[in-house]
Design an enzyme around this catalytic site. Structure first.
Site, PDB file in Angstrom:
ATOM      1  N   ASP A 115       0.862  -1.188   0.000  1.00 48.25           N
ATOM      2  CA  ASP A 115       0.000   0.000   0.000  1.00 48.25           C
ATOM      3  C   ASP A 115       0.891   1.227   0.000  1.00 48.25           C
ATOM      4  O   ASP A 115       2.095   1.145   0.241  1.00 48.25           O
ATOM      5  CB  ASP A 115      -0.884  -0.015   1.262  1.00 48.25           C
ATOM      6  CG  ASP A 115      -1.792   1.199   1.324  1.00 48.25           C
ATOM      7  OD1 ASP A 115      -2.395   1.549   0.299  1.00 48.25           O
ATOM      8  OD2 ASP A 115      -1.888   1.832   2.394  1.00 48.25           O
ATOM      9  N   SER A 116       0.268   2.377  -0.223  1.00 46.34           N
ATOM     10  CA  SER A 116       1.002   3.631  -0.151  1.00 46.34           C
ATOM     11  C   SER A 116       1.486   3.910   1.274  1.00 46.34           C
ATOM     12  O   SER A 116       2.405   4.699   1.466  1.00 46.34           O
ATOM     13  CB  SER A 116       0.098   4.772  -0.614  1.00 46.34           C
ATOM     14  OG  SER A 116      -1.113   4.742   0.114  1.00 46.34           O
ATOM     15  N   CYS A 149      -3.848  -1.117  -2.154  1.00 47.03           N
ATOM     16  CA  CYS A 149      -4.151   0.304  -2.346  1.00 47.03           C
ATOM     17  C   CYS A 149      -5.091   0.477  -3.547  1.00 47.03           C
ATOM     18  O   CYS A 149      -4.785   0.026  -4.656  1.00 47.03           O
ATOM     19  CB  CYS A 149      -2.836   1.037  -2.606  1.00 47.03           C
ATOM     20  SG  CYS A 149      -3.023   2.791  -2.891  1.00 47.03           S
ATOM     21  N   GLU A 182      -5.894   8.637   9.783  1.00 50.03           N
ATOM     22  CA  GLU A 182      -4.512   8.570  10.286  1.00 50.03           C
ATOM     23  C   GLU A 182      -4.415   9.212  11.668  1.00 50.03           C
ATOM     24  O   GLU A 182      -3.596   8.831  12.488  1.00 50.03           O
ATOM     25  CB  GLU A 182      -3.558   9.291   9.317  1.00 50.03           C
ATOM     26  CG  GLU A 182      -3.519   8.666   7.947  1.00 50.03           C
ATOM     27  CD  GLU A 182      -2.241   7.909   7.659  1.00 50.03           C
ATOM     28  OE1 GLU A 182      -1.252   8.148   8.343  1.00 50.03           O
ATOM     29  OE2 GLU A 182      -2.257   7.077   6.731  1.00 50.03           O
ATOM     30  N   CYS A 220     -11.265   2.756  -0.597  1.00 47.85           N
ATOM     31  CA  CYS A 220      -9.980   3.293  -0.138  1.00 47.85           C
ATOM     32  C   CYS A 220      -9.592   2.497   1.103  1.00 47.85           C
ATOM     33  O   CYS A 220     -10.456   2.160   1.923  1.00 47.85           O
ATOM     34  CB  CYS A 220     -10.125   4.778   0.207  1.00 47.85           C
ATOM     35  SG  CYS A 220      -8.676   5.467   1.020  1.00 47.85           S
ATOM     36  N   HIS A 243      -8.357   3.202   3.851  1.00 53.27           N
ATOM     37  CA  HIS A 243      -8.625   3.756   5.179  1.00 53.27           C
ATOM     38  C   HIS A 243     -10.106   3.734   5.568  1.00 53.27           C
ATOM     39  O   HIS A 243     -10.428   3.866   6.733  1.00 53.27           O
ATOM     40  CB  HIS A 243      -8.150   5.204   5.257  1.00 53.27           C
ATOM     41  CG  HIS A 243      -6.659   5.361   5.251  1.00 53.27           C
ATOM     42  ND1 HIS A 243      -5.876   4.897   4.225  1.00 53.27           N
ATOM     43  CD2 HIS A 243      -5.820   5.944   6.145  1.00 53.27           C
ATOM     44  CE1 HIS A 243      -4.613   5.190   4.481  1.00 53.27           C
ATOM     45  NE2 HIS A 243      -4.552   5.825   5.643  1.00 53.27           N
TER      46      HIS A 243
HETATM   47  N1  DGL Z   1      -4.057   3.692   0.048  1.00 49.87           N
HETATM   48  C1  DGL Z   1      -4.796   4.740  -0.623  1.00 49.87           C
HETATM   49  C2  DGL Z   1      -6.001   4.149  -1.341  1.00 49.87           C
HETATM   50  O1  DGL Z   1      -6.512   3.091  -0.999  1.00 49.87           O
HETATM   51  C3  DGL Z   1      -5.209   5.832   0.344  1.00 49.87           C
HETATM   52  C4  DGL Z   1      -4.055   6.644   0.899  1.00 49.87           C
HETATM   53  C5  DGL Z   1      -3.314   7.429  -0.175  1.00 49.87           C
HETATM   54  O2  DGL Z   1      -3.882   8.387  -0.732  1.00 49.87           O
HETATM   55  O3  DGL Z   1      -2.185   7.067  -0.463  1.00 49.87           O
HETATM   56  O4  DGL Z   1      -6.466   4.727  -2.292  1.00 49.87           O
END
Ligand code: DGL
Length: 268
Positions: free
Chosen positions: A13-14, A76, A156, A188, A190
């Site tokens: 993931d990011s 992600c 976060e 997403c 989160h």
């Molecule tokens: N992991 C990203 C997503 O699922 C969310 C966080 C980001 O913007 O990097 O789109």
């Protein structure tokens, strides 16, 4: 060459958000070793261009392949929207699963799926990847999307059920009100953190909430079983991050509800 069943599953993931996927995988596949990569130096991806996200994602894919993973899960949504095809190509015969395909399949498997809502980052919503994935399967399905850029920083911060989180969600979810939504995809990493609050704010429309984390974990189980690659003796969880391992550890422990000790910093 066929991988061994004891090889780890790679998840990336990011940043920390993909731990929602790691958590679902740990539950569905408790005997698998997991290698998780969080690009904490370059998060967030959701506001970056497709080209940038693609080049980051390919670097991470190479890293996971160098660790000998038997499967890659793109946790992600933004990466799934921008770089899925390139990652599949780079991974060769290693199977790649992504959260957009998983969320789409879960939404269309619901008994009612005429009108599907999607919430995600700006990049995911602008890419229309969910709209394409859903309407490629059934053109008659109506898809309504809403970008929710403030939800990532709120999650976060751990602000998932306070007044500010509720007001923000209420504002974003307004677009779905009274539209007879059948399901809402949490598009997403989160957003599953807001899972308890969202149904209430959707105003009792009765829409089912689709968490692609559960869905991708189930697909991972099925694919590994099909390929006879299920591990019966693992269960280790190893994390790699590109920056701030300590902050990652704090947030990861909050996300997962368990201690996380093996965190290594790498530069790609
Ligand atoms: N992991 C990203 C997503 O699922 C969310 C966080 C980001 O913007 O990097 O789109």
């Amino acid at each position: 060459m066929k991988k061994s069943s004891t090889a780890p599953i790679g998840i990336f993931d990011s940043g920390i958000g993909g731990l929602t996927v790691a958590k679902a995988v740990m539950k569905a596949l408790p005997n698998e070793d997991i290698i998780y990569f969080g690009d904490t130096a370059r998060v967030p991806y959701g506001i970056k261009s497709e080209e940038t996200v693609r080049s980051y994602a390919l670097q991470i894919t190479e890293f996971l392949l160098s660790k000998g993973v038997k499967m890659i899960l793109i946790a992600c949504n933004t990466v799934s929207a921008s770089a899925k095809d390139e990652i599949i190509k780079a991974a060769g015969d290693i199977p790649v699963l992504d959260v957009i395909t998983a969320g789409t399949l879960a939404a269309i498997s619901e008994p009612r799926h005429h009108h599907v809502g999607v919430i995600g980052t700006l990049a995911t919503v602008n890419s229309k990847a969910y709209v394409k994935a859903i309407t490629d399967i059934d053109k008659s399905i109506v898809v309504t999307q809403q970008a929710c850029p403030l939800l990532v920083p709120l999650a976060e911060e751990g602000w998932i059920d306070n007044e500010i989180a509720r007001q923000t969600l209420k504002h974003y979810l307004e677009v779905f009100k009274g539209k007879g939504l059948d399901s809402l995809i949490l598009g997403c990493t989160h957003y599953p953190l807001f899972k308890e609050v969202i149904p209430e704010l959707l105003n009792g429309d009765g829409a089912s909430i689709i968490d692609s984390a559960d869905s991708i974990a189930k697909t991972a189980f099925d694919r590994l079983a099909d390929m006879e690659l299920l591990n019966g003796s693992g269960g280790e969880f190893q994390c790699f991050v590109s920056d701030r391992p300590q902050r990652f550890q704090e947030l990861a422990e909050r996300f997962l509800g368990r201690s996380v000790s093996e965190i290594t910093i790498v530069s790609l």
